[in-house]
Enzyme design. Structure first.
Site, PDB file in Angstrom:
ATOM      1  NE  ARG A  54      -2.869   0.417   3.403  1.00 25.87           N
ATOM      2  CZ  ARG A  54      -2.369   0.910   4.563  1.00 25.87           C
ATOM      3  NH1 ARG A  54      -1.980   2.164   4.635  1.00 25.87           N
ATOM      4  NH2 ARG A  54      -2.285   0.140   5.630  1.00 25.87           N
ATOM      5  CE1 TYR A 106     -17.941  10.676 -15.492  1.00 28.00           C
ATOM      6  CE2 TYR A 106     -17.032  10.949 -13.304  1.00 28.00           C
ATOM      7  CZ  TYR A 106     -17.606  10.154 -14.262  1.00 28.00           C
ATOM      8  OH  TYR A 106     -17.856   8.840 -13.986  1.00 28.00           O
ATOM      9  CG  ASP A 178     -10.980  14.953 -15.510  1.00 29.16           C
ATOM     10  OD1 ASP A 178     -10.422  14.349 -16.445  1.00 29.16           O
ATOM     11  OD2 ASP A 178     -11.864  14.434 -14.802  1.00 29.16           O
ATOM     12  CE  LYS A 203     -14.328   6.699 -17.993  1.00 27.97           C
ATOM     13  NZ  LYS A 203     -14.637   8.009 -17.469  1.00 27.97           N
TER      14      LYS A 203
HETATM   15  C1  PLP Z   1     -14.888   8.513 -16.194  1.00 26.88           C
HETATM   16  C2  PLP Z   1     -14.418   9.855 -15.793  1.00 26.88           C
HETATM   17  C3  PLP Z   1     -14.039  10.120 -14.465  1.00 26.88           C
HETATM   18  C4  PLP Z   1     -14.136   9.083 -13.371  1.00 26.88           C
HETATM   19  O1  PLP Z   1     -13.243   8.040 -13.543  1.00 26.88           O
HETATM   20  P1  PLP Z   1     -13.480   6.528 -13.031  1.00 26.88           P
HETATM   21  O2  PLP Z   1     -12.252   5.823 -13.449  1.00 26.88           O
HETATM   22  O3  PLP Z   1     -14.737   6.037 -13.680  1.00 26.88           O
HETATM   23  O4  PLP Z   1     -13.647   6.602 -11.540  1.00 26.88           O
HETATM   24  C5  PLP Z   1     -13.567  11.375 -14.169  1.00 26.88           C
HETATM   25  N1  PLP Z   1     -13.491  12.350 -15.106  1.00 26.88           N
HETATM   26  C6  PLP Z   1     -13.865  12.136 -16.384  1.00 26.88           C
HETATM   27  C7  PLP Z   1     -13.762  13.242 -17.365  1.00 26.88           C
HETATM   28  C8  PLP Z   1     -14.349  10.896 -16.768  1.00 26.88           C
HETATM   29  O5  PLP Z   1     -14.732  10.702 -18.044  1.00 26.88           O
END
Ligand code: PLP
Length: 390
Positions: A54, A106, A178, A203
């Site tokens: 961890r 998001y 992000d 993604k």
């Molecule tokens: C999917 C997504 C998230 C969240 O990510 P997870 O891996 O599903 O927890 C955050 N920001 C954006 C822009 C996303 O498309």
């Protein structure tokens, strides 16, 4: 796609070689997966850097170093999901702090920020396409400005450099971008002045729709130490198997992103000329409201397109269910093409009125263009669009 910044030199080489071989043995071309949770110690009174997985794991560290290099950052930390990343990052906030957040981002981000009220941390959402709203929205207790490089689902391009300049005129304000929709292949937020760049690796970065993970990349030593402590102590860490898989996927990131971008642009042009489509959003099209800004700050655009199908929900549903290659799924960024109706499938806690105000109606489709042959995708979209109007 013409007119964007020239691609970053050496990107693919870094993705394939930085920390991909590991220093455990110079004979290994592919890194081993280090599954051990515990590490043998030599002295009872000295805690070694490798102690318990961890706190630190070599497979995770390799992935983190590769991710940092792709964004041109000093440090990266991987977490068990994109959401786990944001909840760990926002753990730096204290009661009384304020967050200013861009509109249209998001919905999961908004939910995490909303829940911070239980700790006495409040946030405001404003439209970042007008920088005056950012100027006016920052208060004396603002600690974080939170934005995306491209908003979801309408693909508004936000001015990262412009927002950072305003935010950094205040002491103590950090900007978090992000960059999930573009990846460092198409945009590098740290180069534009951002303090932290966050990703859902679920993604494009992993890109095969087969894991859930997230990461943050940053330059500041103090913030890194604080986040490393949060990662180790709060413990939202990914498994060594998943880290290996993500590292492996990074090796094809450049070539995948290039093809996602190429196919999506071709499809955006096709959709713009289709009689069953009302309007298309793609930052590479001159009709896009922030087309010039997209050209100025990014190296291109990924596989994300949004468009309105002519008609109502019923026509849109018919369109989505008639496709044979493109699947009806949430999420994005995989090798397989998927489409969804964000008004239902990624609405968060927004009311129908709020969604309507943002232009997120039940005939708005978000398409994540995958890596299938673009002509097959065009045929599939064309047939289904024609059927949708019958
Ligand atoms: C999917 C997504 C998230 C969240 O990510 P997870 O891996 O599903 O927890 C955050 N920001 C954006 C822009 C996303 O498309």
């Amino acid at each position: 796609m013409e007119g964007f910044k020239k691609p970053v030199e050496g990107f693919a080489t870094k993705a394939i070689h930085v920390e991909q071989e590991t220093n455990w043995s110079d004979k290994l071309v592919v890194q081993p997966i280090i599954t051990t949770a515990i590490f043998r110690q030599t002295e009872p009174n000295v805690v070694q850097p490798l102690f318990y997985s961890r706190y630190g794991n070599p497979t995770r560290s390799s992935l983190e170093k590769c991710l940092a290099s792709l964004d041109g950052g000093n440090f990266a930390l991987a977490f068990s999901s994109g959401q786990g990343t944001l909840s760990s990052v926002t753990a730096i906030l204290e009661s009384g702090d304020h967050v200013l957040c861009a509109d249209g981002i998001y919905s999961g981000t908004i939910e995490i920020l909303g829940d911070l009220k239980y700790k006495g941390i409040h946030f405001d959402v404003v439209d970042f396409t007008d920088l005056n709203n950012v100027k006016e929205g920052i208060k004396s207790n603002t600690r974080i400005v939170c934005m995306e490089s491209i908003t979801n689902p309408l693909l508004n391009v936000l001015d990262v450099e412009g927002v950072c300049k305003i935010a950094h005129s205040h002491p103590n304000v950090i900007v978090i971008v992000d960059n999930t929709f573009l990846t460092p292949y198409y945009l590098r937020p740290l180069e534009l002045g951002a303090d932290m760049c966050v990703y859902s690796l679920s993604k494009y970065l992993n890109g095969h729709s087969d894991l859930i993970m997230g990461a943050v990349v940053l330059n500041d030593d103090g913030l890194y130490k604080r986040l490393k402590y949060i990662q180790q102590t709060y413990g939202a860490v990914p498994s060594p198997f998943d880290c290996y898989q993500a590292s492996r996927s990074l090796k094809t990131l450049a070539i995948r992103m290039k093809q996602h971008g190429k196919s999506a642009y071709k499809i955006a042009v096709f959709l713009s000329n289709h009689p069953a489509v009302e309007k298309v959003y793609h930052p590479g099209l001159p009709s896009h409201p922030q087309h010039e800004l997209a050209l100025k700050q990014s190296y291109g655009h990924s596989g994300m397109i949004s468009f309105y199908v002519k008609g109502d929900y019923e026509s849109t549903k018919k369109f989505l269910l008639s496709m044979k290659v493109v699947s009806l799924c949430g999420s994005l960024g995989g090798v397989e093409s998927v489409a969804s109706i964000p008004a239902y499938m990624s609405r968060g806690k927004r009311t129908p009125e709020q969604l309507k105000k943002l232009g997120i109606t039940s005939n708005l489709v978000r398409l994540s263009v995958g890596l299938e042959d673009s002509n097959d995708l065009i045929k599939d979209l064309d047939c289904a669009l024609t059927l949708s109007q019958s």
